[in-house]
Design an enzyme around this catalytic site. Structure first.
Site, PDB file in Angstrom:
ATOM      1  N   VAL A  83     -28.528  13.357   3.716  1.00  0.00           N
ATOM      2  CA  VAL A  83     -28.193  11.929   3.782  1.00  0.00           C
ATOM      3  C   VAL A  83     -27.546  11.490   2.476  1.00  0.00           C
ATOM      4  CG1 VAL A  83     -29.081   9.590   4.088  1.00  0.00           C
ATOM      5  CG2 VAL A  83     -30.105  11.487   5.379  1.00  0.00           C
ATOM      6  N   LYS A  84     -26.352  10.941   2.626  1.00  0.00           N
ATOM      7  CA  LYS A  84     -25.601  10.514   1.438  1.00  0.00           C
ATOM      8  C   LYS A  84     -25.913   9.040   1.161  1.00  0.00           C
ATOM      9  CE  LYS A  84     -20.983  11.548  -0.252  1.00  0.00           C
ATOM     10  NZ  LYS A  84     -19.596  11.647   0.186  1.00  0.00           N
ATOM     11  N   VAL A  85     -26.218   8.758  -0.094  1.00  0.00           N
ATOM     12  CA  VAL A  85     -26.730   7.440  -0.473  1.00  0.00           C
ATOM     13  C   VAL A  85     -25.978   6.951  -1.710  1.00  0.00           C
ATOM     14  CG1 VAL A  85     -28.817   6.217  -1.221  1.00  0.00           C
ATOM     15  CG2 VAL A  85     -29.031   8.191   0.316  1.00  0.00           C
TER      16      VAL A  85
END
Ligand code: E4P
Length: 224
Positions: A83-85
């Protein structure tokens, strides 16, 4: 060093995957929008094309509660998904809680070692340090990469430093020199990594000499 492809284009992933040298794929909202296809379907196709690879897919909310919901939804699609945050306050809080839940994260839009320190402390799997966008405004994007690698190693953080916003092969050379763990790049830049005029010239000379001699690999005598 690991090589990731930076794209939302499934055909590009298929092409690079055939070489057997890519370890993952990074996407961002811009790249997914450019693909013209649905987010989930695109990311799942990419997972299939790069078995075992780390495939980054980004949340788009900017408040913690919605970011968490989006992150859990995206992470549920496939075990390869990271998951890119974005590096904002709720983003760092999100990385902390995803790390506690065993969900891998890629903290994006990192430009300084002080930002990278927050991502490392929160337990980011990858820290995406952008170089091209800094170079674009007359800075030296690679400075922060080198400082971040030093920081991660000096303090023993588990995060891997991912060089993003790569624009040309020299960025890849500099990423190696900085001992970065990963570089992600568009297909065009990855194709440029193959290129050297002396390779083309040398191959032409080998083949001309071979053909002039009338040799063949498949004839029993080795001569056509
Ligand atoms: C990758 O994770 C980044 O989103 C990407 O490398 C940004 O590249 P750009 O600066 O060329 O848009």
């Amino acid at each position: 060093m690991k090589l990731f492809l930076d794209t939302g284009d499934v055909d590009e992933v298929r092409k690079a995957a055939e070489w057997g040298v890519i370890d993952g794929v990074t996407t961002n909202p811009t790249l997914i929008a450019k693909s013209g296809k649905g987010f989930r379907e695109t990311v799942l196709k990419i997972c299939d094309l790069v078995p075992g690879g780390a495939i980054s897919a980004e949340v788009v909310a900017t408040d913690y509660d919605t970011m968490l919901k989006e992150a859990m939804e995206i992470a549920s699609w496939h075990e390869q998904i990271v998951v890119k945050v974005p590096l904002i306050e709720p983003g760092i809080r999100l990385v902390t809680s995803l790390a506690e839940r065993g969900v891998r994260t890629n903290v994006t839009l990192v430009f300084t070692v002080s930002q990278a320190l927050l991502a490392a402390k929160a337990g980011a799997t990858f820290i995406s340090n952008f170089v091209g966008r800094v170079d674009d405004v007359s800075g030296d994007g690679m400075e922060a990469v080198a400082a971040t690698v030093d920081m991660v190693e000096a303090y023993g953080y588990e995060s891997e430093v991912l060089v993003a916003s790569v624009r040309h092969p020299q960025h890849v050379v500099q990423a190696v020199a900085a001992r970065a763990h990963i570089a992600t790049m568009p297909l065009g830049v990855m194709q440029q990594l193959f290129k050297h005029p002396l390779t083309d010239l040398g191959l032409k000379r080998f083949l001309d000499d071979w053909n002039k001699a009338g040799l063949s690999i498949f004839e029993p005598s080795g001569v056509a």
